[in-house]
Design an enzyme around this catalytic site. Structure first.
Site, mmCIF file in Angstrom:
data_model
loop_
_atom_site.group_PDB
_atom_site.id
_atom_site.type_symbol
_atom_site.label_atom_id
_atom_site.label_comp_id
_atom_site.label_asym_id
_atom_site.label_seq_id
_atom_site.Cartn_x
_atom_site.Cartn_y
_atom_site.Cartn_z
ATOM 1 N N HIS A 397 46.249 20.613 0.554
ATOM 2 C CA HIS A 397 47.628 21.060 0.382
ATOM 3 C C HIS A 397 48.008 22.153 1.382
ATOM 4 C CE1 HIS A 397 51.403 21.063 -1.521
ATOM 5 N NE2 HIS A 397 51.019 21.010 -2.780
ATOM 6 N N ARG A 398 47.030 22.730 2.070
ATOM 7 C CA ARG A 398 47.346 23.763 3.064
ATOM 8 C C ARG A 398 48.038 23.179 4.286
ATOM 9 N NH1 ARG A 398 41.389 26.201 3.580
ATOM 10 N NH2 ARG A 398 41.042 23.938 3.748
#
Length: 423
Positions: A397-398
């Site tokens: 998700h980064r």
């Protein structure tokens, strides 16, 4: 003129390796390019070739020793050329593991005279009988053994003086201690009602250490998963058509090959998924280098097929057959494991219907694929039986958000259900 054989760096990030087996013996003629030894690195076990010709004058690293990159492990020179004992001690490579006193091998220690070393050895071996193989003793009575062998012997209560070494010049190596078969000095008490027996302790090899470290890194990443199910009717027809075109002795395309192709094309349409997370940056790649997770005894490796978007399905099948075959034969090269941009893990052949794969850092995503199973599906109000395959995408998700990941997986699903859309 003799030359040292040093431990090479076989891949990005490699810092050390374990000598698994010497393929040449001391005194044996070696030609440049001959397999010299087997090396267990963080990623793969492979044969390493000699980089010069001559006679293997001296082996400086024992089987089972973990050696730092760049350290000398052997000496190759002319027949009859001498390598002095003093030179051998100076050239002996640093080991990664600590010695019995807790200090790392290679750290400079105060010089010890023969009397001091005798006293230390007598204190360590106090209460033991005289060695059954006195020729193993050298340097004032010290038993010649590798640091790893000494550590295992200490853990298992093995008297090194009673063992016959199979290493160079009778040196005791780890396998000699393993074969001794002596139980640990302090075995844990068996729980009430449990069958009594010896607990087997299995040391992690370099590959499993790397897997443990990378899985820990992956678990620290803020990942999320999304799933979809694809109707595989059209993909089944495509594979049947491809099989009809396979010449005798050719590689038969699999569903994994079809999936690799459609994933590569989907990555080209959604380049945010074809990425590495790198701290304050995200690296987007122009080609789809797909890693294929392959299970091998006691480990897992992910060899890479480069530029899959430019290859036909038969070409991908041939590359997959070659790289998987070399993986299981232990003949992978370091470059086979580098530069992957996305990974596919397929457990369908084991009958697994769906699962969640763990990220392969620094890649932004990994796709877990299950078996093709028939399921009832309602289509336009009618009940149909369709061959369906579950797809589960794990995403970092980064670097990638949910909407982007969903669009990518929807594209993969549409390509599988209608391969013509990929054209």
């Amino acid at each position: 003129m003799s030359s040292q054989v040093t431990l090479p760096r076989l891949g990005q990030g490699m810092e050390s390796g374990v000598i698994v087996k010497w393929l040449k013996s001391e005194g044996e003629q070696v030609e440049k390019g001959d397999p010299l030894y087997e090396l267990d690195t963080e990623k793969v076990t492979q044969e390493v070739e000699a980089d010069s010709s001559g006679v293997l004058l001296r082996i400086l690293a024992n089987e089972g020793d973990e050696i730092e990159v760049g350290k000398a492990i052997a000496v190759i020179g002319e027949a009859g050329e001498e390598v002095s004992e003093e030179e051998e001690e100076e050239e002996t490579p640093d080991r990664v593991e600590p010695d019995e006193g807790g200090a790392e091998i290679g750290v400079e220690k105060p010089a010890e005279g023969p009397e001091r070393e005798d006293e230390r050895e007598e204190g360590r071996e106090a209460g033991t009988d005289a060695p059954s193989e006195p020729e193993q003793r050298a340097n004032g009575g010290r038993v010649k053994a590798s640091p790893l062998a000494r550590r295992i012997a200490k853990e298992r209560g093995v008297d090194l003086a009673q063992l016959r070494g199979t290493g160079p010049e009778g040196r005791i190596v780890a396998e000699d201690v393993e074969r001794a078969g002596v139980s640990p000095q302090r075995a844990p008490a068996a729980p009430p009602g449990a069958a009594r027996g010896e607990v087997e302790v299995v040391k992690l090899n370099q590959m499993r250490k790397t897997i443990a470290r990378r899985m820990t890194e992956a678990w620290e990443a803020p990942a999320f998963q999304i799933s979809m199910s694809a109707d595989m009717t059209a993909s089944i027809r495509l594979r049947e058509a491809l099989l009809e075109r396979v010449e005798e002795g050719g590689v038969r395309p699999t569903y994994s090959d079809i999936l690799t192709k459609v994933v590569a094309l989907a990555l080209m349409r959604h380049r945010d998924m074809n990425a590495h997370f790198a701290g304050d940056e995200v690296h987007l790649f122009p080609t789809a280098n797909i890693g294929i997770a392959v299970a091998i005894p006691h480990g897992l490796v992910v060899p890479v097929i480069p530029s899959c978007e430019t290859r036909s399905i038969p070409e991908i099948a041939a590359a997959r057959a070659d790289i998987v075959g070399r993986t299981r034969e232990g003949k992978l090269r370091a470059e086979d494991l580098e530069n992957g941009t996305f990974t596919i893990s397929n457990l369908g052949m084991y009958g697994v219907e769906r699962f969640t794969a763990v990220l392969n850092p620094p890649q932004a995503g990994i796709l877990a694929v299950g078996a093709i199973e028939e399921h009832p599906v309602v289509v336009d109000g009618d009940l149909e039986i369709q061959p369906r395959m579950d797809l589960t995408l794990t995403v970092d998700h980064r670097s990638v958000d949910g909407a982007t990941a969903s669009e990518f997986l929807r594209t993969v699903k549409s390509f599988l259900e209608e391969p013509g859309l990929a054209l």
